[in-house]
Design a protein around this motif. Sequence first.
Motif, PDB file in Angstrom:
ATOM      1  N   PRO A   1      95.959   1.291  23.075  1.00 46.64           N
ATOM      2  CA  PRO A   1      96.022   0.200  23.825  1.00 46.64           C
ATOM      3  C   PRO A   1      95.315  -0.757  22.876  1.00 46.64           C
ATOM      4  O   PRO A   1      95.509  -1.985  22.765  1.00 46.64           O
ATOM      5  N   GLN A   2      94.043  -0.395  22.204  1.00 42.73           N
ATOM      6  CA  GLN A   2      93.298  -1.310  21.582  1.00 42.73           C
ATOM      7  C   GLN A   2      94.164  -2.222  20.466  1.00 42.73           C
ATOM      8  O   GLN A   2      93.928  -3.241  19.979  1.00 42.73           O
ATOM      9  N   ILE A   3      94.930  -0.990  19.658  1.00 40.35           N
ATOM     10  CA  ILE A   3      95.637  -1.660  18.584  1.00 40.35           C
ATOM     11  C   ILE A   3      96.883  -2.399  19.116  1.00 40.35           C
ATOM     12  O   ILE A   3      97.185  -3.678  18.546  1.00 40.35           O
ATOM     13  N   THR A   4      97.609  -2.287  20.036  1.00 42.66           N
ATOM     14  CA  THR A   4      98.535  -2.966  20.921  1.00 42.66           C
ATOM     15  C   THR A   4      97.824  -4.338  21.156  1.00 42.66           C
ATOM     16  O   THR A   4      98.613  -5.236  20.860  1.00 42.66           O
ATOM     17  N   GLN A   5      96.718  -4.461  21.594  1.00 38.10           N
ATOM     18  CA  GLN A   5      96.042  -5.694  22.056  1.00 38.10           C
ATOM     19  C   GLN A   5      95.930  -6.544  21.039  1.00 38.10           C
ATOM     20  O   GLN A   5      96.089  -7.630  20.823  1.00 38.10           O
ATOM     21  N   LYS A   6      95.262  -5.756  19.811  1.00 33.45           N
ATOM     22  CA  LYS A   6      95.087  -6.739  18.515  1.00 33.45           C
ATOM     23  C   LYS A   6      96.305  -7.314  18.176  1.00 33.45           C
ATOM     24  O   LYS A   6      96.223  -8.594  17.594  1.00 33.45           O
ATOM     25  N   LEU A   7      97.248  -6.439  17.967  1.00 31.07           N
ATOM     26  CA  LEU A   7      98.539  -6.896  17.579  1.00 31.07           C
ATOM     27  C   LEU A   7      99.108  -8.116  18.498  1.00 31.07           C
ATOM     28  O   LEU A   7      99.582  -8.972  17.726  1.00 31.07           O
ATOM     29  N   ALA A   8      99.053  -7.983  19.757  1.00 36.05           N
ATOM     30  CA  ALA A   8      99.410  -9.012  20.580  1.00 36.05           C
ATOM     31  C   ALA A   8      98.546 -10.279  20.162  1.00 36.05           C
ATOM     32  O   ALA A   8      99.121 -11.610  20.130  1.00 36.05           O
ATOM     33  N   ASN A   9      97.033 -10.090  20.035  1.00 37.88           N
ATOM     34  CA  ASN A   9      96.304 -11.560  19.862  1.00 37.88           C
ATOM     35  C   ASN A   9      96.718 -12.061  18.273  1.00 37.88           C
ATOM     36  O   ASN A   9      96.558 -13.224  18.426  1.00 37.88           O
ATOM     37  N   CYS A  10      97.198 -11.354  17.339  1.00 44.45           N
ATOM     38  CA  CYS A  10      97.508 -11.725  16.182  1.00 44.45           C
ATOM     39  C   CYS A  10      98.658 -12.434  16.141  1.00 44.45           C
ATOM     40  O   CYS A  10      98.835 -13.422  15.593  1.00 44.45           O
TER      41      CYS A  10
END
Length: 168
Positions: free
Chosen positions: A146-155
Motif C-alpha cells: 500500500p505505501q508504494i501504491t500511495q507514493k505512485l499515486a502521489n507522483c
Amino acid sequence: RMKSRGRLGSFESRRILDFHMAMAKRGAECDSLRVFFLRVAGEDVAVRYGYVGGNTFYDYSTGLDPRYEKHYVGFVLLSYCIEHCIKEGIRTFDFLGPGQYKEHWGVTQREKLTLAVHFTRAARLYSLWDKTIRTVASYAKRPLPPQITQKLANCRQRVRLRLRKPLR
C-alpha cells in the motif's frame, strides 16, 4: 497448462523455444539431457526434462495436460524421475528454485550465485537492461504494498498538475 490459466507459457516466445531446442540438442549430443514422459492410454499427459552434470540432475522444466492435473500426473512423473535418477546413480536432484510442491520432498535451500563477465560496453548495458526487466517482471506478478501504491499515486498527481492535463 499456463494457457488454461490465462498466462503465457514458458515456450511462447520463439526466441526462448529456439534456445531450449539448441540446449536440448547439445545436451543430447553429450548425453546429459534427460526427458521423461507420462502416458495415459497412449497419450502424453506430462513431460519433464533436465540435465545431468556430475552426480546431479538439474530439473529444468515440466509441462502437463490440464485435463489430467487433478490426477496429480506432475507428482507421479516427478516420482518416476527421482526413482530413475537414483537407479542411474545420481546423488542430487536439484529443483532449480523454489516451489510449493517441491517442499514435499524435503528440499534444502541453497544460495545461488550468478557471475557475469562482459567484454563490451554493449554487453554490460544489455545485462543491466535484462536484470532490470526481470526484476520488474517479478514484482509485477505480486501486488504492490500500500505505501508504494500511495507514493505512485502521489507522483502521478504531481505530474498531472505540472502538465495541467489528465494522463491516460
